[in-house]
Design an enzyme around this catalytic site. Structure first.
Site, PDB file in Angstrom:
ATOM      1  N   ASP A 107     -37.189 -16.735 -55.202  1.00 38.79           N
ATOM      2  CA  ASP A 107     -36.646 -16.978 -53.634  1.00 38.79           C
ATOM      3  C   ASP A 107     -37.868 -16.219 -52.582  1.00 38.79           C
ATOM      4  OD1 ASP A 107     -37.457 -14.287 -55.429  1.00 38.79           O
ATOM      5  OD2 ASP A 107     -35.826 -13.412 -53.813  1.00 38.79           O
ATOM      6  N   LYS A 158     -38.144  -0.992 -56.715  1.00 36.78           N
ATOM      7  CA  LYS A 158     -37.683   0.683 -55.675  1.00 36.78           C
ATOM      8  C   LYS A 158     -37.254   1.396 -55.818  1.00 36.78           C
ATOM      9  CE  LYS A 158     -35.266  -4.003 -56.103  1.00 36.78           C
ATOM     10  NZ  LYS A 158     -35.830  -4.907 -56.223  1.00 36.78           N
ATOM     11  N   ASP A 217     -40.152 -12.849 -48.276  1.00 33.21           N
ATOM     12  CA  ASP A 217     -38.907 -12.888 -49.664  1.00 33.21           C
ATOM     13  C   ASP A 217     -37.721 -13.188 -48.976  1.00 33.21           C
ATOM     14  OD1 ASP A 217     -37.969 -11.214 -52.334  1.00 33.21           O
ATOM     15  OD2 ASP A 217     -36.578 -10.664 -50.187  1.00 33.21           O
TER      16      ASP A 217
HETATM   17  N1  GDD Z   1     -32.917 -17.656 -63.721  1.00 31.78           N
HETATM   18  C1  GDD Z   1     -32.330 -15.803 -63.595  1.00 31.78           C
HETATM   19  N2  GDD Z   1     -31.564 -15.049 -64.402  1.00 31.78           N
HETATM   20  N3  GDD Z   1     -32.773 -15.462 -62.748  1.00 31.78           N
HETATM   21  C2  GDD Z   1     -32.448 -14.523 -61.983  1.00 31.78           C
HETATM   22  C3  GDD Z   1     -32.202 -13.706 -62.809  1.00 31.78           C
HETATM   23  C4  GDD Z   1     -31.563 -13.603 -63.905  1.00 31.78           C
HETATM   24  O1  GDD Z   1     -30.344 -12.921 -64.541  1.00 31.78           O
HETATM   25  N4  GDD Z   1     -31.750 -12.330 -61.456  1.00 31.78           N
HETATM   26  C5  GDD Z   1     -32.405 -13.132 -60.631  1.00 31.78           C
HETATM   27  N5  GDD Z   1     -32.922 -13.694 -61.080  1.00 31.78           N
HETATM   28  C6  GDD Z   1     -34.082 -14.205 -60.078  1.00 31.78           C
HETATM   29  C7  GDD Z   1     -33.828 -14.379 -58.180  1.00 31.78           C
HETATM   30  O2  GDD Z   1     -33.079 -15.459 -57.958  1.00 31.78           O
HETATM   31  C8  GDD Z   1     -35.450 -13.849 -57.993  1.00 31.78           C
HETATM   32  O3  GDD Z   1     -35.543 -15.887 -57.690  1.00 31.78           O
HETATM   33  C9  GDD Z   1     -35.770 -13.805 -58.637  1.00 31.78           C
HETATM   34  O4  GDD Z   1     -35.468 -13.201 -60.032  1.00 31.78           O
HETATM   35  C10 GDD Z   1     -35.854 -12.141 -58.464  1.00 31.78           C
HETATM   36  O5  GDD Z   1     -34.753 -11.630 -58.008  1.00 31.78           O
HETATM   37  P1  GDD Z   1     -34.155 -10.731 -56.737  1.00 31.78           P
HETATM   38  O6  GDD Z   1     -32.642 -10.129 -57.070  1.00 31.78           O
HETATM   39  O7  GDD Z   1     -34.281 -11.629 -55.788  1.00 31.78           O
HETATM   40  O8  GDD Z   1     -35.288  -9.725 -57.588  1.00 31.78           O
HETATM   41  P2  GDD Z   1     -35.870  -8.796 -55.589  1.00 31.78           P
HETATM   42  O9  GDD Z   1     -36.388  -9.235 -54.711  1.00 31.78           O
HETATM   43  O10 GDD Z   1     -35.144  -7.638 -55.061  1.00 31.78           O
HETATM   44  O11 GDD Z   1     -37.014  -8.042 -56.436  1.00 31.78           O
HETATM   45  C11 GDD Z   1     -37.608  -8.684 -57.044  1.00 31.78           C
HETATM   46  O12 GDD Z   1     -39.292  -9.856 -56.052  1.00 31.78           O
HETATM   47  C12 GDD Z   1     -39.730  -8.532 -54.704  1.00 31.78           C
HETATM   48  C13 GDD Z   1     -40.333  -9.990 -54.758  1.00 31.78           C
HETATM   49  O13 GDD Z   1     -40.068 -11.030 -53.663  1.00 31.78           O
HETATM   50  C14 GDD Z   1     -38.461  -8.171 -58.088  1.00 31.78           C
HETATM   51  O14 GDD Z   1     -39.805  -8.715 -58.747  1.00 31.78           O
HETATM   52  C15 GDD Z   1     -39.960  -7.265 -57.155  1.00 31.78           C
HETATM   53  O15 GDD Z   1     -40.882  -6.382 -57.735  1.00 31.78           O
HETATM   54  C16 GDD Z   1     -40.803  -7.610 -56.097  1.00 31.78           C
HETATM   55  O16 GDD Z   1     -41.397  -6.491 -55.418  1.00 31.78           O
HETATM   56 MG    MG Z   2     -36.263 -11.875 -53.983  1.00 33.72          MG
END
Ligand code: GDD
Ligand code: MG
Length: 365
Positions: A107, A158, A217
């Site tokens: 994403d 976070k 993001d």
């Molecule tokens: N296959 C799979 N299974 N994908 C998953 C799952 C799961 O259970 N849970 C989440 N994802 C995918 C989401 O679709 C997304 O593309 C990615 O993993 C990250 O999950 P998010 O839920 O979007 O996390 P975030 O945005 O709060 O935080 C993450 O991204 C940030 C940067 O964009 C973390 O990696 C942070 O450390 C980072 O800064």
């Molecule tokens: Mg994200």
């Protein structure tokens, strides 16, 4: 090179849009987010992608099949969501135990070329190199500290504090050596950010690499709109773009930047833009106006209706003389009756019929 793309999860912060479409298929300035990612990866030498999927896997499979341009595509299906680390371990067989591979959050949008990061990874030989990006508020991200040689000294997912902390954050793109599999237990939900990276940092086996250029993001509805506006502005060079087979009345006004996609129609005295995308097959009827908004495909905006800073998903129908105020989000297939006002941030679930005025913030379930 192989790349594993995390494409699962429920995208709860993008409801009601994410009820009917996986977030990686949301259009960003006219192209599904994952197409953009695959194009970026192809430029960095990726020729094989593994999509880690669970929720709405079939929609992704239907869209991409087994190939996108020169990239072979395979799917690694989780029965239950395994978080951000579990899917990497699950795909071990597809990723192989010999070569370095890329893993990334699906994403995010970025325009960097990753060959320098690869080069650093080959020289430094950490277990993983993570791309970093500078932001002024790290609270929604993973906050990373590095030493003068860009070794990661701490990783805090976070960070919660009173004051926003700025700095380098995890940009969600990782280069990994197969050694990383030893750090991820199989068959369980694992957060790579909370359970793996802090350990690698402690062992001095995690490298950072700062990305420059565009990066975002797409976590929230606001991020989604802003990503559309930024890429629309860049890719249209600030102009009004009309794709082929679109029909725009010579008495319509297009305020740049805007994009009218294939087979869309803009009627007489209608006004589109600035910062607006009219998706494929969508119609903006006579005297209607839409600004700072994204219409997905096959949306119908009736005569003299007005839309401001809103997102309208596939196949929704807005009748005539309707007013959709800032922050309106209509899921797929919603219908709105004539002469209504939706104001103050109204979100409507897919296939609902709205038949009376609504003052938000309200969710219509
Ligand atoms: N296959 C799979 N299974 N994908 C998953 C799952 C799961 O259970 N849970 C989440 N994802 C995918 C989401 O679709 C997304 O593309 C990615 O993993 C990250 O999950 P998010 O839920 O979007 O996390 P975030 O945005 O709060 O935080 C993450 O991204 C940030 C940067 O964009 C973390 O990696 C942070 O450390 C980072 O800064
Ligand atoms: Mg994200």
């Amino acid at each position: 090179m192989k790349a594993l793309i995390l494409a699962g999860g429920y995208a709860t912060r993008l409801r009601p849009l994410s009820f009917a479409k996986p977030k990686l298929l949301f259009p960003i300035a006219g192209k599904p987010m994952l197409e953009r990612t695959l194009n970026s990866l192809a430029r960095s030498g990726v020729d094989s992608a593994i999509l880690a999927v669970n929720f709405m896997a079939d929609e992704l499979k239907k869209h991409f099949g087994s190939r996108y341009r020169r990239i072979r595509i395979r799917y690694s299906l989780e029965e239950k969501p395994l978080g951000t680390g579990g899917p990497i371990r699950l795909a071990m067989r597809l990723l192989g135990s010999r070569d370095n591979f890329l893993a990334m959050n699906g994403d995010i949008l970025f325009d960097a070329e990753l060959s320098n990061m690869l080069e650093r990874h080959r020289i430094e030989k950490p277990v993983a190199t993570i791309a970093l990006y500078k932001v002024s508020d790290a609270s929604r991200f993973g906050l990373v500290s590095v030493d003068h040689q860009m070794r990661v000294s701490s990783f805090l997912e976070k960070p919660m504090g009173q004051e926003p902390v700025g700095g380098l954050i995890n940009a969600g793109i990782y280069l990994m050596s197969p050694k990383v599999f030893d750090y991820i237990q199989p068959d369980r939900r694992i957060s790579i950010e909370r359970e793996v990276f802090p350990i690698l940092a402690k062992e001095d086996r995690l490298q950072g690499y700062e990305l420059k250029g565009y990066w975002t993001d797409v976590g929230t509805l606001n991020d989604y709109l802003e990503a559309n506006f930024s890429l629309l502005n860049i890719e249209s060079s600030g102009k009004a773009v009309v794709q082929k087979e679109a029909e725009v009345s010579s008495h319509a006004i297009l305020n740049p930047p805007c994009l009218v996609m294939r087979k869309a129609r803009v009627g007489e005295n209608a006004m589109v833009g600035p910062f607006t995308i009219v998706g494929e097959g969508s119609v903006v009827e006579e005297e209607a106006s839409v600004q700072k908004s994204v219409l997905f495909n096959d949306v119908h905006l009736g005569r003299a209706s007005r839309v401001d800073r809103s997102i309208i998903a596939d196949g929704s129908r807005i009748s005539r003389n309707v007013m959709l105020g800032e922050g309106t989000v209509l899921g797929a297939g919603v219908s709105v009756s004539a002469a209504l006002r939706l104001e103050g941030g109204v979100k409507v679930c897919p296939y609902k019929e709205v038949t009376e005025n609504v003052m938000g913030p309200t969710n219509i379930l």
